[in-house]
Design a protein around this motif. Structure first.
Motif, PDB file in Angstrom:
ATOM      1  N   GLU A   1       0.821  -1.199   0.000  1.00  0.00           N
ATOM      2  CA  GLU A   1       0.000   0.000   0.000  1.00  0.00           C
ATOM      3  C   GLU A   1       0.866   1.264   0.000  1.00  0.00           C
ATOM      4  N   PRO A   2       0.272   2.422  -0.288  1.00  0.00           N
ATOM      5  CA  PRO A   2       0.981   3.683  -0.073  1.00  0.00           C
ATOM      6  C   PRO A   2       1.407   3.821   1.393  1.00  0.00           C
ATOM      7  N   VAL A   3       2.376   4.690   1.657  1.00  0.00           N
ATOM      8  CA  VAL A   3       2.909   4.858   3.011  1.00  0.00           C
ATOM      9  C   VAL A   3       1.813   5.268   3.996  1.00  0.00           C
ATOM     10  N   ALA A   4       0.779   5.930   3.527  1.00  0.00           N
ATOM     11  CA  ALA A   4      -0.296   6.363   4.416  1.00  0.00           C
ATOM     12  C   ALA A   4      -0.975   5.205   5.123  1.00  0.00           C
ATOM     13  N   TYR A   5      -0.890   4.001   4.559  1.00  0.00           N
ATOM     14  CA  TYR A   5      -1.558   2.838   5.144  1.00  0.00           C
ATOM     15  C   TYR A   5      -0.519   1.943   5.801  1.00  0.00           C
ATOM     16  N   ALA A   6      -0.618   1.776   7.122  1.00  0.00           N
ATOM     17  CA  ALA A   6       0.349   0.988   7.882  1.00  0.00           C
ATOM     18  C   ALA A   6      -0.267  -0.354   8.245  1.00  0.00           C
ATOM     19  N   GLY A   7      -0.445  -1.216   7.251  1.00  0.00           N
ATOM     20  CA  GLY A   7      -1.059  -2.509   7.514  1.00  0.00           C
ATOM     21  C   GLY A   7      -2.532  -2.348   7.828  1.00  0.00           C
ATOM     22  N   THR A   8      -3.051  -3.153   8.780  1.00  0.00           N
ATOM     23  CA  THR A   8      -4.493  -3.146   9.058  1.00  0.00           C
ATOM     24  C   THR A   8      -4.831  -2.895  10.525  1.00  0.00           C
ATOM     25  N   ASP A   9      -3.861  -2.948  11.438  1.00  0.00           N
ATOM     26  CA  ASP A   9      -4.176  -2.809  12.864  1.00  0.00           C
ATOM     27  C   ASP A   9      -4.370  -1.346  13.224  1.00  0.00           C
ATOM     28  N   ARG A  10      -5.534  -1.003  13.767  1.00  0.00           N
ATOM     29  CA  ARG A  10      -5.824   0.408  14.108  1.00  0.00           C
ATOM     30  C   ARG A  10      -4.884   0.930  15.176  1.00  0.00           C
ATOM     31  N   ASN A  11      -4.200   0.056  15.931  1.00  0.00           N
ATOM     32  CA  ASN A  11      -3.296   0.486  16.991  1.00  0.00           C
ATOM     33  C   ASN A  11      -1.856   0.676  16.515  1.00  0.00           C
ATOM     34  N   PHE A  12      -1.623   0.656  15.224  1.00  0.00           N
ATOM     35  CA  PHE A  12      -0.263   0.909  14.733  1.00  0.00           C
ATOM     36  C   PHE A  12       0.146   2.344  15.105  1.00  0.00           C
ATOM     37  N   TYR A  13       1.424   2.491  15.501  1.00  0.00           N
ATOM     38  CA  TYR A  13       1.948   3.804  15.858  1.00  0.00           C
ATOM     39  C   TYR A  13       3.390   3.904  15.390  1.00  0.00           C
ATOM     40  N   ASP A  14       3.908   5.139  15.369  1.00  0.00           N
ATOM     41  CA  ASP A  14       5.300   5.421  14.991  1.00  0.00           C
ATOM     42  C   ASP A  14       5.732   6.604  15.855  1.00  0.00           C
ATOM     43  N   ARG A  15       6.825   6.448  16.645  1.00  0.00           N
ATOM     44  CA  ARG A  15       7.029   7.394  17.739  1.00  0.00           C
ATOM     45  C   ARG A  15       8.490   7.763  17.959  1.00  0.00           C
ATOM     46  N   TYR A  16       8.714   9.035  18.333  1.00  0.00           N
ATOM     47  CA  TYR A  16      10.014   9.554  18.773  1.00  0.00           C
ATOM     48  C   TYR A  16       9.949   9.855  20.267  1.00  0.00           C
ATOM     49  N   PHE A  17      11.091   9.686  20.942  1.00  0.00           N
ATOM     50  CA  PHE A  17      11.213  10.064  22.349  1.00  0.00           C
ATOM     51  C   PHE A  17      12.617  10.604  22.588  1.00  0.00           C
ATOM     52  N   PHE A  18      12.731  11.636  23.446  1.00  0.00           N
ATOM     53  CA  PHE A  18      14.018  12.211  23.838  1.00  0.00           C
ATOM     54  C   PHE A  18      13.986  12.525  25.338  1.00  0.00           C
ATOM     55  N   ASN A  19      15.123  12.368  26.021  1.00  0.00           N
ATOM     56  CA  ASN A  19      15.297  12.995  27.321  1.00  0.00           C
ATOM     57  C   ASN A  19      16.717  13.532  27.420  1.00  0.00           C
ATOM     58  N   GLY A  20      16.930  14.509  28.319  1.00  0.00           N
ATOM     59  CA  GLY A  20      18.247  15.114  28.450  1.00  0.00           C
ATOM     60  C   GLY A  20      18.454  15.690  29.837  1.00  0.00           C
ATOM     61  N   TYR A  21      19.725  15.693  30.273  1.00  0.00           N
ATOM     62  CA  TYR A  21      20.074  16.145  31.615  1.00  0.00           C
ATOM     63  C   TYR A  21      21.568  16.430  31.657  1.00  0.00           C
ATOM     64  N   ALA A  22      22.005  17.172  32.672  1.00  0.00           N
ATOM     65  CA  ALA A  22      23.424  17.486  32.823  1.00  0.00           C
ATOM     66  C   ALA A  22      24.228  16.213  33.034  1.00  0.00           C
ATOM     67  N   ALA A  23      25.434  16.181  32.485  1.00  0.00           N
ATOM     68  CA  ALA A  23      26.256  14.968  32.553  1.00  0.00           C
ATOM     69  C   ALA A  23      26.702  14.645  33.957  1.00  0.00           C
TER      70      ALA A  23
END
Length: 368
Positions: free
Chosen positions: A16-38
């Motif tokens: 399928e086109p990239v807009a369609y991620a298979g068939t599961d309605r719970n499909f997700y694609d995610r970024y996460f970041f955290n940061g702090y002093a060394a």
């Protein structure tokens, strides 16, 4: 029309086109970041950000959080995706991929909410790929996803209510995960027969002067790991060059009346041990995790942006949505050769339901 920006790149995962991620309605694609002093002797500023795309819900949401002096400031944003998965902007929060798998930029511009930031992340080594997370509740797929994790260094600044702080020299961790896990509105039909909720999760990416240490575990109610791994990765290295530790276990001292750790030890057998000393907790609620209003993938309308502040000391730790935390921690790693390294990291914890090694027997009983 289902064609979008992504269709001009070789990134398709299905016919399928990239807009369609298979068939599961719970499909997700995610970024996460955290940061702090060394160093623990430095600034007590801690920041975190998340950005999620939910293709079959046609929603994108993002959050940016700043914790300092016991106060956590959280910026939430959500919009309709309009099927364009390559648009990494939700209201005032944007992500730019400068060099894939190495350098990314996070930008925040929310003058009405008094929050702004320009932060560049640079990976210290090639990302690791954690073992695929697959978990079922009876016949239902509860989780099926892949995650890459990368420790890095930061440059840039954060501004809250007119006060600007530099994050030059900060360290932290970012991850990218994609697949299936519960998102959006809850399924109105419960599993038959009912299953007692149970999820036990620890995640401890740590930063040292010359490299990073990674540990995570998902346990069942008896304490048996269904996904666990630990490894050491030197700066500039790759996962295949170092491999994982043959053994990995942990011991936790829980704070009385909570499901939050007072101290922890990670045991890697012949590869050494790590002691974890939590100093203060960042509540993942600020990023939408288990948030009753800003939960991941919930429909907030075409565009909605909101600021939410709270003081950590005022939060009731027995409330379910306050269980999920990342504890900014001082860490000491003694490797298999007896060399001692001191650094910092986060000790993420989420314990719901029974966990025999911790003495938890029901959904929300607390440590004695």
């Amino acid at each position: 029309m289902a064609l979008t920006w992504g269709d001009d790149y070789p990134i398709h995962q299905t016919p399928e086109p990239v807009a369609y991620a298979g068939t599961d309605r719970n499909f997700y694609d995610r970024y996460f970041f955290n940061g702090y002093a060394a160093s623990g002797d430095g600034d007590d500023l801690f920041f975190a950000a998340a950005f999620g795309v939910y293709p079959h819900l046609n929603i994108a949401d993002a959050a940016f959080c700043v914790m300092k002096d016991g106060k956590q400031v959280n910026l939430h944003a959500s919009r309709w995706l309009e099927m364009e998965r390559m648009d990494l902007t939700v209201g005032p929060i944007a992500i730019s991929v400068i060099e894939p798998l190495k350098r990314l930029k996070l930008t925040v511009s929310a003058p009405e909410q008094g929050i702004a930031a320009e932060i560049v992340f640079e990976g210290r080594a090639f990302p690791i790929e954690e073992p695929r997370f697959v978990r079922r509740n009876g016949p239902r797929a509860f989780m099926d996803y892949t995650r890459l994790t990368q420790n890095g260094r930061y440059s840039g600044w954060i501004e809250v209510d007119g006060v600007r702080s530099s994050v030059d020299g900060f360290v932290g961790t970012r991850d990218r995960s994609w697949g299936v896990r519960p998102v959006g509105a809850r399924d109105p039909q419960d599993l038959a027969p009912p299953v007692l909720p149970q999820f036990f999760w620890l995640w401890a990416p740590c930063n040292f002067e010359d490299g990073g240490l990674f540990f995570h575990t998902n346990d069942d109610e008896l304490g048996r790991a269904w996904n666990r791994r630990a490894l050491w990765l030197e700066d500039g290295g790759r996962e295949l060059e170092f491999g994982g530790f043959a053994q990995a276990s942990y011991a936790i001292q829980w704070k009385s009346g909570t499901r939050h750790a007072r101290a922890a030890t990670l045991d890697f057998g012949a590869d050494g041990t790590t002691t974890v000393e939590p100093k203060r907790e960042f509540f993942m609620l600020g990023l939408g995790y288990t948030h009753p209003t800003w939960g991941h993938g919930l429909n907030q309308g075409k565009l909605k942006v909101e600021r939410e502040d709270f003081v950590a000391a005022d939060l009731d730790r027995a409330v379910p949505q306050h269980l999920h935390v990342q504890a900014l921690s001082d860490v000491t790693y003694v490797d298999g050769a007896g060399r001692t390294r001191k650094g910092r990291g986060v000790f993420e914890q989420l314990a719901i339901g029974p966990h025999a090694p911790s003495g938890f027997a029901s959904i929300l009983d607390m440590a004695p």
